[in-house]
Design a protein around this motif. Structure first.
Motif, PDB file in Angstrom:
ATOM      1  N   MET A 148      -5.630 -11.235   4.240  1.00  0.00           N
ATOM      2  CA  MET A 148      -4.832 -10.710   5.349  1.00  0.00           C
ATOM      3  C   MET A 148      -4.513  -9.250   5.092  1.00  0.00           C
ATOM      4  O   MET A 148      -4.112  -8.885   3.992  1.00  0.00           O
ATOM      5  CB  MET A 148      -3.543 -11.519   5.492  1.00  0.00           C
ATOM      6  CG  MET A 148      -2.705 -11.132   6.696  1.00  0.00           C
ATOM      7  SD  MET A 148      -1.231 -12.162   6.892  1.00  0.00           S
ATOM      8  CE  MET A 148      -0.225 -11.575   5.536  1.00  0.00           C
ATOM      9  N   ASN A 149      -4.685  -8.410   6.100  1.00  0.00           N
ATOM     10  CA  ASN A 149      -4.352  -6.998   5.998  1.00  0.00           C
ATOM     11  C   ASN A 149      -2.871  -6.820   5.671  1.00  0.00           C
ATOM     12  O   ASN A 149      -2.011  -7.504   6.231  1.00  0.00           O
ATOM     13  CB  ASN A 149      -4.672  -6.317   7.335  1.00  0.00           C
ATOM     14  CG  ASN A 149      -4.571  -4.811   7.254  1.00  0.00           C
ATOM     15  OD1 ASN A 149      -3.563  -4.268   6.822  1.00  0.00           O
ATOM     16  ND2 ASN A 149      -5.620  -4.122   7.683  1.00  0.00           N
TER      17      ASN A 149
ATOM     18  N   GLU B  78      -0.842  -4.641   6.510  1.00  0.00           N
ATOM     19  CA  GLU B  78      -0.052  -4.201   7.658  1.00  0.00           C
ATOM     20  C   GLU B  78       0.228  -5.338   8.635  1.00  0.00           C
ATOM     21  O   GLU B  78       1.077  -5.204   9.509  1.00  0.00           O
ATOM     22  CB  GLU B  78      -0.772  -3.070   8.385  1.00  0.00           C
ATOM     23  CG  GLU B  78      -0.876  -1.781   7.577  1.00  0.00           C
ATOM     24  CD  GLU B  78      -1.496  -0.667   8.387  1.00  0.00           C
ATOM     25  OE1 GLU B  78      -2.055  -0.950   9.473  1.00  0.00           O
ATOM     26  OE2 GLU B  78      -1.419   0.490   7.946  1.00  0.00           O
ATOM     27  N   THR B  79      -0.489  -6.446   8.490  1.00  0.00           N
ATOM     28  CA  THR B  79      -0.330  -7.565   9.416  1.00  0.00           C
ATOM     29  C   THR B  79       1.035  -8.216   9.225  1.00  0.00           C
ATOM     30  O   THR B  79       1.479  -8.442   8.100  1.00  0.00           O
ATOM     31  CB  THR B  79      -1.426  -8.618   9.197  1.00  0.00           C
ATOM     32  OG1 THR B  79      -2.697  -8.005   9.401  1.00  0.00           O
ATOM     33  CG2 THR B  79      -1.265  -9.768  10.179  1.00  0.00           C
ATOM     34  N   LYS B  80       1.673  -8.530  10.324  1.00  0.00           N
ATOM     35  CA  LYS B  80       2.968  -9.189  10.302  1.00  0.00           C
ATOM     36  C   LYS B  80       2.848 -10.529  11.019  1.00  0.00           C
ATOM     37  O   LYS B  80       1.985 -10.711  11.874  1.00  0.00           O
ATOM     38  CB  LYS B  80       4.031  -8.308  10.968  1.00  0.00           C
ATOM     39  CG  LYS B  80       4.143  -6.921  10.332  1.00  0.00           C
ATOM     40  CD  LYS B  80       5.125  -6.043  11.074  1.00  0.00           C
ATOM     41  CE  LYS B  80       5.105  -4.621  10.533  1.00  0.00           C
ATOM     42  NZ  LYS B  80       5.478  -4.542   9.115  1.00  0.00           N
TER      43      LYS B  80
ATOM     44  N   SER C 195       0.047  -5.408  18.385  1.00  0.00           N
ATOM     45  CA  SER C 195      -1.300  -5.831  17.981  1.00  0.00           C
ATOM     46  C   SER C 195      -1.402  -6.051  16.473  1.00  0.00           C
ATOM     47  O   SER C 195      -2.365  -6.649  15.998  1.00  0.00           O
ATOM     48  CB  SER C 195      -2.348  -4.810  18.429  1.00  0.00           C
ATOM     49  OG  SER C 195      -2.169  -3.576  17.748  1.00  0.00           O
ATOM     50  N   LEU C 196      -0.409  -5.557  15.708  1.00  0.00           N
ATOM     51  CA  LEU C 196      -0.412  -5.760  14.265  1.00  0.00           C
ATOM     52  C   LEU C 196       0.115  -7.145  13.868  1.00  0.00           C
ATOM     53  O   LEU C 196       0.029  -7.517  12.707  1.00  0.00           O
ATOM     54  CB  LEU C 196       0.433  -4.682  13.571  1.00  0.00           C
ATOM     55  CG  LEU C 196      -0.088  -3.252  13.650  1.00  0.00           C
ATOM     56  CD1 LEU C 196       0.884  -2.299  12.978  1.00  0.00           C
ATOM     57  CD2 LEU C 196      -1.464  -3.158  12.986  1.00  0.00           C
ATOM     58  N   TYR C 197       0.646  -7.857  14.831  1.00  0.00           N
ATOM     59  CA  TYR C 197       1.227  -9.163  14.543  1.00  0.00           C
ATOM     60  C   TYR C 197       0.229 -10.283  14.771  1.00  0.00           C
ATOM     61  O   TYR C 197      -0.575 -10.243  15.714  1.00  0.00           O
ATOM     62  CB  TYR C 197       2.448  -9.416  15.436  1.00  0.00           C
ATOM     63  CG  TYR C 197       3.698  -8.688  15.001  1.00  0.00           C
ATOM     64  CD1 TYR C 197       4.682  -9.335  14.252  1.00  0.00           C
ATOM     65  CD2 TYR C 197       3.896  -7.357  15.338  1.00  0.00           C
ATOM     66  CE1 TYR C 197       5.828  -8.674  13.857  1.00  0.00           C
ATOM     67  CE2 TYR C 197       5.047  -6.679  14.940  1.00  0.00           C
ATOM     68  CZ  TYR C 197       6.005  -7.350  14.208  1.00  0.00           C
ATOM     69  OH  TYR C 197       7.136  -6.691  13.806  1.00  0.00           O
ATOM     70  N   LYS C 198       0.293 -11.275  13.893  1.00  0.00           N
ATOM     71  CA  LYS C 198      -0.355 -12.553  14.150  1.00  0.00           C
ATOM     72  C   LYS C 198       0.743 -13.543  14.520  1.00  0.00           C
ATOM     73  O   LYS C 198       1.785 -13.590  13.860  1.00  0.00           O
ATOM     74  CB  LYS C 198      -1.125 -13.036  12.921  1.00  0.00           C
ATOM     75  CG  LYS C 198      -2.400 -12.243  12.656  1.00  0.00           C
ATOM     76  CD  LYS C 198      -3.298 -12.933  11.646  1.00  0.00           C
ATOM     77  CE  LYS C 198      -4.661 -12.251  11.572  1.00  0.00           C
ATOM     78  NZ  LYS C 198      -5.619 -12.998  10.723  1.00  0.00           N
TER      79      LYS C 198
ATOM     80  N   ASN D 245      -3.898 -11.660  18.309  1.00  0.00           N
ATOM     81  CA  ASN D 245      -4.321 -12.781  17.465  1.00  0.00           C
ATOM     82  C   ASN D 245      -3.240 -13.860  17.471  1.00  0.00           C
ATOM     83  O   ASN D 245      -2.169 -13.677  16.878  1.00  0.00           O
ATOM     84  CB  ASN D 245      -4.596 -12.301  16.041  1.00  0.00           C
ATOM     85  CG  ASN D 245      -5.772 -11.356  15.990  1.00  0.00           C
ATOM     86  OD1 ASN D 245      -6.924 -11.776  16.084  1.00  0.00           O
ATOM     87  ND2 ASN D 245      -5.490 -10.063  15.861  1.00  0.00           N
TER      88      ASN D 245
END
Length: 323
Positions: A1-2, A4-6, A69-72, A96
């Motif tokens: 997982m990146n 930066e992904t939250k 867009s940074l969030y899953k 996502n």
């Protein structure tokens, strides 16, 4: 997982608690968003993590400077609003999203989620955790070693005498086939191949599910395997699936376990599984979360669900499909 992904976890009910246990075990930070104080209190007590109340719409309004867009997002809200919340997320800019099965309240709702996802180039995944059972992963490997599946059978009997009294939001019980039984059906076709020819028969029906309560059918999958199924929601039974190869019959009954009957023998042997995660957490969920965070191609995309809907419709209505 990146890095930066939250992660956003929508809902604070029993299913959200199961997801939260796994996210905490994986040391992944997440924000839980709920609607009701009562549900939030139970979540906070068990998970020791605060719930942001007010719902996702208010959270979005209060975080206008955030790049969504940074969030899953993992969606575990009530069944009747799965599609509504998914569409709100898509329209708001989330890209996502893992939505609890089946991805909406009914066929039309799921289709509308897919249409909006295509329009907004969003990735929508459907959470069928039984695809990640240790028994499922093991039987897939064994079937491949045997040279492939030649036929399969499954039963998706529901306990109608209990289900009719469940307290559910309006419309959910009437969609019980897609809302609940699709767990078994999805797993059967996931391993055995999607229907290519399907002939279905239906009878019965109750006030809570007028579209039939006794189901039977057969067909051919796109893996050239013959299949048959049945379910009688007015009698006794349980969920199970079995797959046959030229060498063995593999039996998932219950579906968390795996048994084998070898050609030329009447003995049924249990296969030992590496299922520590399935015993520690809700079965299949740990590896499903891993897939969502790190390798989402392992998950069902909503486009796959859309392809299955005509077959589900046929299984409910008793028509014939030959594509």
């Amino acid at each position: 997982m990146n890095k930066e992904t939250k992660i956003l976890l929508l809902g604070a009910g029993p299913m959200a608690i199961e997801y939260a246990k796994i996210l905490k075990h994986q040391n992944i930070n997440f924000i839980t968003i709920g609607n009701t104080r009562n549900g939030a209190l139970k979540f906070e007590e068990e998970i020791n993590t605060k719930v942001v109340l007010g719902g996702i719409e208010n959270w979005i309004k209060n975080n206008t400077l955030i790049n969504l867009s940074l969030y899953k997002v993992i969606v575990t809200v009530n069944e009747n609003i799965l599609g509504t919340i998914a569409k709100l997320l898509i329209s708001s800019g989330f890209k996502n999203i893992l939505v609890e099965k089946p991805g909406g309240l009914d066929f039309e709702d799921i289709q509308s989620v897919n249409n909006l996802a295509i329009e907004n180039k969003a990735n929508i995944y459907i959470a069928y955790n039984r695809r990640f059972f240790s028994s499922t992963l093991t039987v897939r490997d064994l079937i491949e070693l045997d040279g492939g599946v030649t036929s399969f059978n499954f039963e998706f009997t529901e306990w109608g005498h209990i289900i009719k009294d469940l307290v559910k939001n309006e419309g959910v019980l009437g969609q019980w086939f897609i809302q609940n039984s699709s767990h078994v059906i999805d797993l059967a076709f996931y391993i055995g191949g999607n229907p290519y020819v399907l002939k279905s028969f239906v009878k019965g029906g109750q006030s809570w599910h007028p579209n039939g309560t006794i189901f039977s059918g057969a067909g051919i999958s796109d893996k050239n395997a013959l299949f048959s199924y049945n379910a009688n929601w007015e009698s006794a039974g349980r969920w199970w699936v079995e797959f046959l190869t030229t060498e063995n019959r593999y039996i998932m009954k219950p579906m968390e376990q795996l048994f084998v009957q070898r050609r030329g023998s009447i003995k049924i042997e249990q296969i030992e599984l590496e299922d520590e995660l399935d015993k520690r957490f809700k079965p299949g969920l740990y590896k499903q979360v891993e897939a969502f965070l790190n390798s989402p191609t392992k998950l069902m995309k909503i486009e796959e669900q859309i392809k299955m809907l005509p077959f589900y419709k046929t299984m409910i209505e008793g028509d014939i499909i030959n594509i």
